[in-house]
Design a protein around this motif. Structure first.
Motif, mmCIF file in Angstrom:
data_model
loop_
_atom_site.group_PDB
_atom_site.id
_atom_site.type_symbol
_atom_site.label_atom_id
_atom_site.label_comp_id
_atom_site.label_asym_id
_atom_site.label_seq_id
_atom_site.Cartn_x
_atom_site.Cartn_y
_atom_site.Cartn_z
ATOM 1 N N MET A 9 6.953 1.797 27.515
ATOM 2 C CA MET A 9 7.969 3.132 26.952
ATOM 3 C C MET A 9 7.727 4.182 26.191
ATOM 4 S SD MET A 9 11.895 1.733 24.597
ATOM 5 C CE MET A 9 11.909 1.312 26.006
ATOM 6 N N SER A 10 7.894 5.416 27.050
ATOM 7 C CA SER A 10 7.240 6.257 27.181
ATOM 8 C C SER A 10 8.404 6.963 25.754
ATOM 9 C CB SER A 10 8.235 7.982 27.996
ATOM 10 O OG SER A 10 8.769 7.815 28.059
ATOM 11 N N THR A 11 7.583 7.937 25.024
ATOM 12 C CA THR A 11 7.278 8.763 23.563
ATOM 13 C C THR A 11 7.280 9.446 22.976
ATOM 14 O OG1 THR A 11 7.679 5.837 22.411
ATOM 15 C CG2 THR A 11 8.223 8.069 21.163
ATOM 16 N N LEU A 12 8.004 10.632 23.327
ATOM 17 C CA LEU A 12 7.645 12.415 22.421
ATOM 18 C C LEU A 12 8.452 12.415 21.227
ATOM 19 C CD1 LEU A 12 6.573 15.077 23.423
ATOM 20 C CD2 LEU A 12 8.516 15.463 23.839
ATOM 21 N N VAL A 13 7.200 12.808 20.589
ATOM 22 C CA VAL A 13 7.169 13.333 19.145
ATOM 23 C C VAL A 13 7.399 14.566 18.925
ATOM 24 C CG1 VAL A 13 6.875 13.644 16.752
ATOM 25 C CG2 VAL A 13 6.645 10.757 17.529
ATOM 26 N N VAL A 71 15.409 25.356 20.531
ATOM 27 C CA VAL A 71 15.028 23.915 19.605
ATOM 28 C C VAL A 71 16.561 23.218 20.963
ATOM 29 C CG1 VAL A 71 15.091 22.447 17.984
ATOM 30 C CG2 VAL A 71 13.994 25.002 18.098
ATOM 31 N N LEU A 72 17.369 24.168 20.678
ATOM 32 C CA LEU A 72 18.969 22.482 21.398
ATOM 33 C C LEU A 72 18.380 22.170 22.834
ATOM 34 C CD1 LEU A 72 20.984 21.462 20.856
ATOM 35 C CD2 LEU A 72 22.133 23.495 21.731
ATOM 36 N N ARG A 73 18.082 23.860 23.703
ATOM 37 C CA ARG A 73 17.405 23.827 25.237
ATOM 38 C C ARG A 73 16.660 22.449 25.160
ATOM 39 N NH1 ARG A 73 17.973 29.252 26.893
ATOM 40 N NH2 ARG A 73 19.806 29.006 26.116
ATOM 41 N N ILE A 74 15.152 22.929 24.057
ATOM 42 C CA ILE A 74 14.062 21.891 24.371
ATOM 43 C C ILE A 74 14.716 20.773 24.609
ATOM 44 C CG2 ILE A 74 11.894 21.599 23.322
ATOM 45 C CD1 ILE A 74 11.716 25.074 23.643
ATOM 46 N N ILE A 75 15.284 20.501 23.353
ATOM 47 C CA ILE A 75 15.327 18.904 22.976
ATOM 48 C C ILE A 75 16.108 18.397 24.350
ATOM 49 C CG2 ILE A 75 16.679 17.261 21.133
ATOM 50 C CD1 ILE A 75 15.962 18.675 18.356
ATOM 51 N N ALA A 76 16.676 18.922 24.377
ATOM 52 C CA ALA A 76 17.781 18.602 25.459
ATOM 53 C C ALA A 76 17.188 18.093 26.732
ATOM 54 C CB ALA A 76 19.764 19.763 26.179
ATOM 55 N N ASP A 77 16.573 19.295 27.198
ATOM 56 C CA ASP A 77 15.638 18.743 28.176
ATOM 57 C C ASP A 77 14.837 17.587 27.817
ATOM 58 O OD1 ASP A 77 16.272 21.142 29.917
ATOM 59 O OD2 ASP A 77 15.018 22.594 29.172
ATOM 60 N N GLU A 78 14.224 17.385 26.855
ATOM 61 C CA GLU A 78 13.140 16.561 26.783
ATOM 62 C C GLU A 78 13.253 15.259 26.878
ATOM 63 O OE1 GLU A 78 10.194 16.770 27.577
ATOM 64 O OE2 GLU A 78 10.469 19.135 27.683
ATOM 65 N N SER A 79 15.132 15.137 26.533
ATOM 66 C CA SER A 79 15.673 13.243 26.016
ATOM 67 C C SER A 79 15.311 12.818 27.276
ATOM 68 C CB SER A 79 16.973 14.138 25.340
ATOM 69 O OG SER A 79 17.866 14.808 26.422
ATOM 70 N N LYS A 80 15.842 13.736 28.500
ATOM 71 C CA LYS A 80 15.632 13.308 29.908
ATOM 72 C C LYS A 80 14.641 12.920 30.912
ATOM 73 C CE LYS A 80 19.125 17.292 30.555
ATOM 74 N NZ LYS A 80 19.002 17.784 31.175
ATOM 75 N N ASN A 81 13.190 13.099 29.916
ATOM 76 C CA ASN A 81 11.847 13.370 30.585
ATOM 77 C C ASN A 81 11.702 12.501 29.645
ATOM 78 O OD1 ASN A 81 12.430 15.784 31.963
ATOM 79 N ND2 ASN A 81 11.579 16.853 30.529
ATOM 80 N N TRP A 82 11.826 11.684 28.362
ATOM 81 C CA TRP A 82 11.330 10.298 28.110
ATOM 82 C C TRP A 82 12.036 9.233 27.371
ATOM 83 C CZ3 TRP A 82 6.188 11.220 26.748
ATOM 84 C CH2 TRP A 82 5.269 12.652 26.711
ATOM 85 N N GLU A 83 11.465 8.117 27.449
ATOM 86 C CA GLU A 83 13.060 7.032 26.858
ATOM 87 C C GLU A 83 13.117 7.129 25.350
ATOM 88 O OE1 GLU A 83 11.454 3.481 29.584
ATOM 89 O OE2 GLU A 83 10.044 4.812 29.257
ATOM 90 N N ARG A 84 12.247 7.268 24.972
ATOM 91 C CA ARG A 84 12.413 7.881 23.253
ATOM 92 C C ARG A 84 11.961 9.226 22.220
ATOM 93 N NH1 ARG A 84 10.208 2.657 19.777
ATOM 94 N NH2 ARG A 84 7.975 4.011 20.314
ATOM 95 N N LEU A 85 13.005 9.462 21.359
ATOM 96 C CA LEU A 85 11.981 11.146 21.941
ATOM 97 C C LEU A 85 12.676 11.401 20.290
ATOM 98 C CD1 LEU A 85 11.526 14.137 21.864
ATOM 99 C CD2 LEU A 85 13.758 14.945 22.995
ATOM 100 N N LEU A 86 11.458 11.678 19.136
ATOM 101 C CA LEU A 86 11.823 12.043 18.069
ATOM 102 C C LEU A 86 11.646 13.533 17.311
ATOM 103 C CD1 LEU A 86 11.146 9.561 15.193
ATOM 104 C CD2 LEU A 86 9.895 11.390 15.128
ATOM 105 N N VAL A 87 11.935 13.963 16.444
ATOM 106 C CA VAL A 87 12.076 15.448 16.146
ATOM 107 C C VAL A 87 12.157 15.423 15.088
ATOM 108 C CG1 VAL A 87 13.303 17.286 15.799
ATOM 109 C CG2 VAL A 87 13.448 15.641 18.354
ATOM 110 N N VAL A 88 10.841 16.689 13.818
ATOM 111 C CA VAL A 88 10.122 16.056 12.923
ATOM 112 C C VAL A 88 10.312 17.499 12.497
ATOM 113 C CG1 VAL A 88 8.612 16.021 11.327
ATOM 114 C CG2 VAL A 88 8.373 14.582 13.192
#
Ligand code: ASP
Ligand code: MG
Length: 473
Positions: free
Chosen positions: A1-5, A22-39
């Protein structure tokens, strides 16, 4: 399962233009990874303001800390005013902000009521934690408003640490249990946790912080625990640079670094990374990228496994302040190292391990490296504290303290490149060298010198890096 932090620093979050990216980047990457977590960090400058508030509370100066709380309120409300939020969301967020700031005033009052006591790091940790709590709520609300399912998560519920307040160390075992319990269910529901960086808690639930710049450390511990595929740190510069670009305009991005090189780089002054964040990544071979929110298409800097067979090469040059102590006649250093250790611990809340870069054979000179995590006034505070201590023992310790610079060349396999090392030293012919050390990881050559010499030394070594071919063996 692909995961990006992904970690977003204060500089990226401070303006509405930054937040849009920040919003644009999160929106884009949420399509590229199965799990996304932001700190996230606190907004730029907020942690400093909160530390000031704690100091005002300590001297029982209510006007001082109330003014800071009012400024923080204005600043955060002005920011959310510029964001595309609808009425109910905006109102909930305003209520959250007010609640956090009224908690801040209560904490300051509690410190003020403890008069006659030193400001304990336990109290200042509770006060400073508010910065990340504010920003995580704002980012999570911004995501939800834009159709992305973000949830603010308090780092104190996830990151369990020891009780070294102000510079705490994660307990990996307990943290892994919390990650399973608190973060996995959110990820499994396809939502994006927006975790407050920098903040943790002891097993008993008392808030701690991980040292200045600690949001990087949070991201690395969570990334390693989740077995993420990559960790990306977003900032407002293009990556790790060959030198400080404010000092040398021809500084360039360093495209790649090994974990040990990056650790030495951070340790010897690259403020962009928290020095202790690299070890957890190296342990599980989790690659780290540093990227610019305003240039998301650029590769930035990639930090990954060390090239053990790589050709020796210098990649960057740094300079940090240190303290030198001289004494006219020879004598034992033992008393002084203990004194320094105690002072470091008391003044800076650091563990007592002293980072001595060099000491002369006749024991008349020692030079200390101060980790960047202690903050910009650290050297100053330490110097004042040491001088005060020495005044108590004028006979035993006729030491003179002065500030020196430690200039470090950072690179690969320096131990296998005598010609390269001599090329570096040959550039310093006009400099009086106080001490030299080749770092144990073979990634850094550090040279102690008078502060006035550091600028020219950095420039001369940097020329080797940018002149093609001269920075490698
Ligand atoms: N806000 C904290 C600081 O200013 C942590 C961080 O930015 O990473 O040090
Ligand atoms: Mg930082």
């Amino acid at each position: 399962m692909s995961t990006l932090v992904m970690k977003f620093g204060g500089a990226a979050l401070g303006t509405s233009a930054g937040l849009e990216q920040v919003l644009r980047i999160i929106a884009d990457e949420s399509k590229n990874w199965e799990r996304l977590l932001v700190v996230v960090s606190a907004l730029d400058g907020v942690t400093d303001m909160l530390l000031d508030a704690a100091q005002f509370a300590r001297i029982d100066h209510p006007r001082g800390y109330r003014r800071i709380a009012a400024n923080l309120r204005t600043r955060h409300l002005a920011l959310i005013d510029q964001l595309p939020l609808d009425r109910p969301d905006r109102r909930t967020l305003q209520a959250d902000i007010d609640q956090l700031l009224s908690g801040l005033l209560d904490d300051c009052l509690a410190i003020a009521n403890n008069l006659n006591e030193e400001l304990s790091p336990i109290h200042s940790d509770t006060v400073v934690a508010v910065g990340e709590r504010l920003s995580a709520r704002i980012i999570a609300a911004l995501l939800r408003q834009n159709g992305i399912r973000g949830v603010a998560v308090d780092g104190a519920d996830v990151l369990i640490t020891d009780a070294v307040h102000g510079n705490a160390n994660p307990d990996f075992g307990l943290t892994a249990q919390r990650v399973d319990a608190a973060l996995l269910p959110i990820l499994q529901r396809d939502m994006i946790p927006v975790v407050t960086g920098y903040i943790g808690a002891t097993a008993a639930g008392v808030t701690t912080t991980l040292g200045r710049g600690g949001t990087d450390f949070t991201a690395s511990v969570i990334g390693a625990t989740l077995a993420a595929d990559e960790l990306w740190i977003w900032t407002d510069v293009d990556g790790m640079m060959t030198a400080d670009p404010r000092q040398l305009p021809d500084a360039r991005v360093v495209p790649d670094l090994g974990y040990s090189e990056a650790a030495d780089f951070a340790y010897f002054g690259a403020k962009i990374l928290h020095a202790r964040m690299i070890a957890p990544l190296a342990e599980v071979s989790l690659p780290l990228r540093i990227k610019n929110i305003f240039q998301p298409g650029q590769a930035g800097t990639l930090i990954s496994a060390d090239q053990e067979r790589g050709k020796p090469k210098i990649k960057a040059v740094t300079s940090v302040q240190g303290l030198a102590m001289r004494r006219p006649v020879s004598g034992s250093l033992a008393g002084v190292t203990r004194l320094v250790g105690n002072t470091l611990f008391k003044t800076l809340g650091m563990r007592s391990e002293v980072l001595i870069a060099s000491q002369s054979s006749n024991s008349s000179f020692i030079c200390l490296v101060i980790p960047t995590s202690i903050g910009i006034d650290g050297v100053d505070r330490l110097q004042r504290a040491l001088q005060a201590k020495m005044a108590e023992y004028p006979e035993k310790m006729p030491w003179k303290i002065e500030t020196v610079s430690l200039v470090s060349a950072i690179g690969t396999n320096l131990h296998r490149a005598p010609q390269l090392l001599s090329r570096i030293l040959a550039r310093l012919e006009a400099v009086e060298i106080y001490g030299i050390a080749l770092g144990a990881s073979n990634c850094s050559l550090s040279i102690a010198m008078a502060q006035e010499d550091a600028g020219a030394a950095v420039k001369r070594i940097h020329e080797l890096i940018v002149k093609s071919g001269s920075g490698s063996a």
